[in-house]
Write an enzyme that holds these catalytic residues in place. Structure first.
Site, PDB file in Angstrom:
ATOM      1  CB  CYS A 178     -42.983 -52.242  53.026  1.00 33.54           C
ATOM      2  SG  CYS A 178     -41.251 -51.831  52.933  1.00 33.54           S
ATOM      3  CG  HIS A 179     -40.056 -57.731  52.608  1.00 34.91           C
ATOM      4  ND1 HIS A 179     -39.769 -57.111  53.811  1.00 34.91           N
ATOM      5  CD2 HIS A 179     -40.141 -59.053  52.872  1.00 34.91           C
ATOM      6  CE1 HIS A 179     -39.675 -58.026  54.757  1.00 34.91           C
ATOM      7  NE2 HIS A 179     -39.892 -59.219  54.214  1.00 34.91           N
TER       8      HIS A 179
END
Length: 167
Positions: A131-132
């Protein structure tokens, strides 16, 4: 978290991680200081568990710059929508980014960028489910449940070890 979990704590260059697994795969991976990190008190410590050892080894290889894609079996408790978001996100390679809107469009939910952002905020498997790598449409970082300072650090780490090549 699911009942009957095992956990393993290990240290990375960005802080200690807690990994949780059941017999089917990795259920959770959290930085220990992450606001939504579950307590390890509801699971059994197990440094011999093969899924937890594979998770630790692959995460440490990632931080050493030797591994840009993971093969740990995943078994998180997520909704069908979160599963679709996760599956689409797993296609974004190391050192590349996407946006919440692009991710929403890729799962046939073109107006669902807020729902995608909420699903990512609840991502129970940090780093492995990357998700980064998701940014706001204006290129800003957006949020990150593991602490906003870690997001650019993870992206910089990936660019350093797996530089993008434009075709």
């Amino acid at each position: 978290m699911k009942a009957g979990l095992r956990h393993l704590r290990f240290v990375t260059p960005m802080g200690p991680l807690l990994a949780f697994a059941d017999s089917a795969g990795l259920c959770g991976l959290y930085f220990e200081d992450q606001k939504d990190c579950p307590s390890s008190g509801q699971s059994n410590a197990d440094d011999a568990d093969p899924i937890l050892r594979q998770t630790r080894d692959q995460i440490l290889d990632y931080f050493a710059g030797r591994l840009g894609a993971f093969s740990v079996p995943l078994s998180p408790a997520v909704t069908p929508f979160q599963q679709r978001v996760r599956d689409a996100l797993l296609k974004v390679p190391a050192a590349h980014t996407t946006t919440y809107g692009a991710l929403a469009r890729s799962i046939d939910s073109p107006r669902g960028f807020r729902a995608v952002a909420q699903a990512l905020a609840r991502n129970p498997i940090i780093i492995i489910v990357p998700c980064h790598r998701v940014l706001a449409s204006d290129g800003s970082l957006g949020g990150f449940s593991a602490g906003l300072a870690r997001k650019p650090a993870l992206l910089a780490h990936e660019v350093q070890h797996w530089p993008r090549t434009e075709s």
